[in-house]
Design a protein around this motif. Structure first.
Motif, PDB file in Angstrom:
ATOM      1  N   GLY A  41      -6.532 -17.887 -28.177  1.00  0.00           N
ATOM      2  CA  GLY A  41      -5.765 -17.709 -29.401  1.00  0.00           C
ATOM      3  C   GLY A  41      -4.571 -18.638 -29.442  1.00  0.00           C
ATOM      4  N   ARG A  42      -4.457 -19.361 -30.524  1.00  0.00           N
ATOM      5  CA  ARG A  42      -3.354 -20.292 -30.746  1.00  0.00           C
ATOM      6  C   ARG A  42      -3.243 -21.365 -29.664  1.00  0.00           C
ATOM      7  N   GLY A  43      -4.307 -21.571 -28.900  1.00  0.00           N
ATOM      8  CA  GLY A  43      -4.290 -22.596 -27.858  1.00  0.00           C
ATOM      9  C   GLY A  43      -3.258 -22.341 -26.774  1.00  0.00           C
ATOM     10  N   MET A  44      -2.929 -21.072 -26.533  1.00  0.00           N
ATOM     11  CA  MET A  44      -1.856 -20.742 -25.593  1.00  0.00           C
ATOM     12  C   MET A  44      -2.303 -20.725 -24.135  1.00  0.00           C
ATOM     13  N   GLN A  45      -3.611 -20.774 -23.884  1.00  0.00           N
ATOM     14  CA  GLN A  45      -4.142 -20.811 -22.521  1.00  0.00           C
ATOM     15  C   GLN A  45      -3.456 -19.785 -21.612  1.00  0.00           C
ATOM     16  N   SER A  46      -3.289 -18.558 -22.078  1.00  0.00           N
ATOM     17  CA  SER A  46      -2.572 -17.561 -21.290  1.00  0.00           C
ATOM     18  C   SER A  46      -3.400 -16.865 -20.212  1.00  0.00           C
ATOM     19  N   PRO A  47      -4.734 -16.787 -20.299  1.00  0.00           N
ATOM     20  CA  PRO A  47      -5.480 -16.044 -19.281  1.00  0.00           C
ATOM     21  C   PRO A  47      -5.372 -16.659 -17.888  1.00  0.00           C
ATOM     22  N   ARG A  48      -5.419 -15.790 -16.901  1.00  0.00           N
ATOM     23  CA  ARG A  48      -5.483 -16.191 -15.493  1.00  0.00           C
ATOM     24  C   ARG A  48      -6.751 -15.593 -14.931  1.00  0.00           C
ATOM     25  N   MET A  49      -7.459 -16.320 -14.089  1.00  0.00           N
ATOM     26  CA  MET A  49      -8.704 -15.829 -13.521  1.00  0.00           C
ATOM     27  C   MET A  49      -8.548 -15.599 -12.029  1.00  0.00           C
ATOM     28  N   VAL A  50      -9.083 -14.456 -11.593  1.00  0.00           N
ATOM     29  CA  VAL A  50      -9.054 -14.093 -10.185  1.00  0.00           C
ATOM     30  C   VAL A  50     -10.498 -13.906  -9.739  1.00  0.00           C
ATOM     31  N   VAL A  51     -10.927 -14.676  -8.754  1.00  0.00           N
ATOM     32  CA  VAL A  51     -12.283 -14.578  -8.227  1.00  0.00           C
ATOM     33  C   VAL A  51     -12.282 -13.560  -7.090  1.00  0.00           C
ATOM     34  N   VAL A  52     -13.154 -12.560  -7.211  1.00  0.00           N
ATOM     35  CA  VAL A  52     -13.249 -11.516  -6.189  1.00  0.00           C
ATOM     36  C   VAL A  52     -14.597 -11.654  -5.481  1.00  0.00           C
ATOM     37  N   THR A  53     -14.544 -11.968  -4.185  1.00  0.00           N
ATOM     38  CA  THR A  53     -15.756 -12.081  -3.383  1.00  0.00           C
ATOM     39  C   THR A  53     -15.800 -11.029  -2.277  1.00  0.00           C
ATOM     40  N   ASN A  54     -14.686 -10.362  -2.033  1.00  0.00           N
ATOM     41  CA  ASN A  54     -14.621  -9.319  -1.007  1.00  0.00           C
ATOM     42  C   ASN A  54     -15.389  -8.094  -1.509  1.00  0.00           C
ATOM     43  N   LYS A  55     -16.435  -7.683  -0.774  1.00  0.00           N
ATOM     44  CA  LYS A  55     -17.305  -6.600  -1.228  1.00  0.00           C
ATOM     45  C   LYS A  55     -16.557  -5.292  -1.422  1.00  0.00           C
ATOM     46  N   ALA A  56     -15.650  -4.951  -0.528  1.00  0.00           N
ATOM     47  CA  ALA A  56     -14.915  -3.685  -0.658  1.00  0.00           C
ATOM     48  C   ALA A  56     -14.048  -3.677  -1.918  1.00  0.00           C
ATOM     49  N   VAL A  57     -13.384  -4.783  -2.197  1.00  0.00           N
ATOM     50  CA  VAL A  57     -12.548  -4.887  -3.396  1.00  0.00           C
ATOM     51  C   VAL A  57     -13.435  -4.864  -4.634  1.00  0.00           C
ATOM     52  N   ARG A  58     -14.531  -5.599  -4.601  1.00  0.00           N
ATOM     53  CA  ARG A  58     -15.468  -5.642  -5.722  1.00  0.00           C
ATOM     54  C   ARG A  58     -16.014  -4.257  -6.016  1.00  0.00           C
ATOM     55  N   ASP A  59     -16.391  -3.509  -4.968  1.00  0.00           N
ATOM     56  CA  ASP A  59     -16.938  -2.163  -5.154  1.00  0.00           C
ATOM     57  C   ASP A  59     -15.895  -1.206  -5.728  1.00  0.00           C
ATOM     58  N   LYS A  60     -14.651  -1.326  -5.285  1.00  0.00           N
ATOM     59  CA  LYS A  60     -13.585  -0.475  -5.819  1.00  0.00           C
ATOM     60  C   LYS A  60     -13.338  -0.794  -7.294  1.00  0.00           C
ATOM     61  N   LEU A  61     -13.296  -2.062  -7.645  1.00  0.00           N
ATOM     62  CA  LEU A  61     -13.118  -2.443  -9.046  1.00  0.00           C
ATOM     63  C   LEU A  61     -14.290  -1.954  -9.894  1.00  0.00           C
ATOM     64  N   SER A  62     -15.490  -1.992  -9.351  1.00  0.00           N
ATOM     65  CA  SER A  62     -16.662  -1.491 -10.057  1.00  0.00           C
ATOM     66  C   SER A  62     -16.514   0.003 -10.323  1.00  0.00           C
TER      67      SER A  62
END
Length: 95
Positions: A41-62
């Protein structure tokens, strides 16, 4: 044929993953880079991306995501990698 149209016309959705088959770091970086060029939106490029590869963290987020959605299934379909896209709520385009 225009390469972009070809990609759009031949893409497919995936709803089943092999949790033991981790994509290469190079492929993950390509996906993140593509996300960096996605329109915002409005070319503000505000999003930040976090890559999650740790299975325990991924499972908790799920689990947390499933609770919010009111389901018991894995909202990430067993994907071994998830990418969280975060946005600044102070920006009017965060939704």
């Amino acid at each position: 044929m225009n390469e972009t149209l070809n990609v759009l016309e031949t893409r497919r959705s995936v709803r089943g993953f092999d949790p033991e088959r981790m994509p290469s770091d190079e492929l993950i970086e390509q996906v993140v880079r593509a996300g960096e060029y996605a329109p915002t939106g409005r070319g503000m490029q505000s999003p930040r991306m976090v890559v999650v590869t740790n299975k325990a963290v991924r499972d908790k987020l799920s689990q947390l995501n499933a609770e919010v959605m009111g389901v018991e299934s894995d909202p990430f379909y067993g994907a071994p990698v998830i990418i969280l896209v975060l946005a600044d709520r102070a920006r009017p385009t965060y939704i």
